[in-house]
Scaffold this active site. Structure first.
Site, mmCIF file in Angstrom:
data_model
loop_
_atom_site.group_PDB
_atom_site.id
_atom_site.type_symbol
_atom_site.label_atom_id
_atom_site.label_comp_id
_atom_site.label_asym_id
_atom_site.label_seq_id
_atom_site.Cartn_x
_atom_site.Cartn_y
_atom_site.Cartn_z
ATOM 1 N N HIS A 87 11.055 -10.325 0.701
ATOM 2 C CA HIS A 87 10.794 -8.893 0.538
ATOM 3 C C HIS A 87 12.065 -8.100 0.827
ATOM 4 O O HIS A 87 12.894 -8.513 1.646
ATOM 5 C CB HIS A 87 9.677 -8.485 1.507
ATOM 6 N N TYR B 5 2.930 4.690 0.855
ATOM 7 C CA TYR B 5 3.600 5.160 2.065
ATOM 8 C C TYR B 5 2.654 6.070 2.837
ATOM 9 O O TYR B 5 2.013 6.957 2.254
ATOM 10 C CB TYR B 5 4.870 5.919 1.707
ATOM 11 N N ASP C 51 0.843 -1.192 0.000
ATOM 12 C CA ASP C 51 0.000 0.000 0.000
ATOM 13 C C ASP C 51 0.878 1.241 0.000
ATOM 14 O O ASP C 51 2.090 1.145 0.185
ATOM 15 C CB ASP C 51 -1.015 0.005 1.160
ATOM 16 N N PHE D 289 6.497 1.075 -4.263
ATOM 17 C CA PHE D 289 7.879 1.249 -3.804
ATOM 18 C C PHE D 289 8.457 2.625 -4.120
ATOM 19 O O PHE D 289 9.529 2.978 -3.643
ATOM 20 C CB PHE D 289 8.814 0.164 -4.379
#
Length: 215
Positions: free
Chosen positions: A177, A59, A57, A70
């Site tokens: 991740h 920031y 989702d 990202f």
């Protein structure tokens, strides 16, 4: 209300789910805001998508998110996960972009979608169960109808969110991740950027210039 990119407007999500989500957002101060919420779709239409890179989702810090997974606005310091992504890119390709704005990836066909496209300031994941995830799956399926895709799936969330969609003709790169909590469990050393470019080249397609700007 946010403008739905025309190339994606016939997805079922925009008829079945978006009106309800938009109504819930109407009385909230949410991020990244109506002008950026569909930035990933606007920059990468389905017939241009070549790579799928899925985030979770936006920031939750005001001024940071720019609507791409990202990615952050150019003047924002790199978040920790993006620092690790760039560290892996330097090991893989020898360079990394000069800032955290990944719009140049999106313009080359990297679909930078999050599974949730809205968030409240300081409340990560708060809209995760609103039905946004249906958009991610529908958008990926639409892009797959155009050509084989390269999937970069970092972490269990992305892998679960798109489970069952990659086909034998697609490239699938799965790893831990890039978060500081998990990056050393298989993200570092995975070399996703050169692997995607090798696959694209083998298909006769142009490489992604991941390091645009050579920062």
């Amino acid at each position: 209300m946010a403008t739905v990119p025309q190339a994606w407007a016939d997805l079922a999500f925009f008829h079945d789910d978006w009106p309800k989500i938009a109504a819930r957002l109407a009385d909230q101060d949410w991020l990244p805001g109506a002008d950026r919420v569909f930035a990933a779709l606007a920059l990468t239409p389905p017939d241009a998508a070549r790579v799928v890179l899925l985030g979770q989702d936006p920031y939750p810090t005001p001024g940071h998110a720019n609507g791409l997974a990202f990615s952050v606005t150019p003047d924002t310091a790199l978040p920790r996960s993006l620092k690790n992504i760039y560290a892996e890119m330097r090991d893989d390709l020898g360079a990394a972009p000069p800032n955290g704005d990944l719009a140049h990836w999106a313009r080359q066909g990297v679909l930078l979608l999050n599974t949730s496209l809205s968030v409240l300031p300081g409340q990560a994941g708060v809209h995760a169960k609103w039905g946004w995830d249906r958009l991610a799956r529908q958008a990926v399926a639409r892009a797959q109808a155009q050509r084989p895709l390269a999937f970069i799936l970092w972490g269990g969330h992305a892998q679960k969110a798109l489970a069952g969609l990659p086909r034998d003709c697609d490239l699938v790169i799965e790893s831990a991740h890039p978060s500081p909590l998990s990056a050393r469990r298989g993200f570092f050393g995975s070399r996703p950027f050169s692997r995607v470019n090798d696959w694209l080249t083998a298909r006769g397609e142009a490489e992604i210039d991941w390091t645009a700007g050579k920062g």
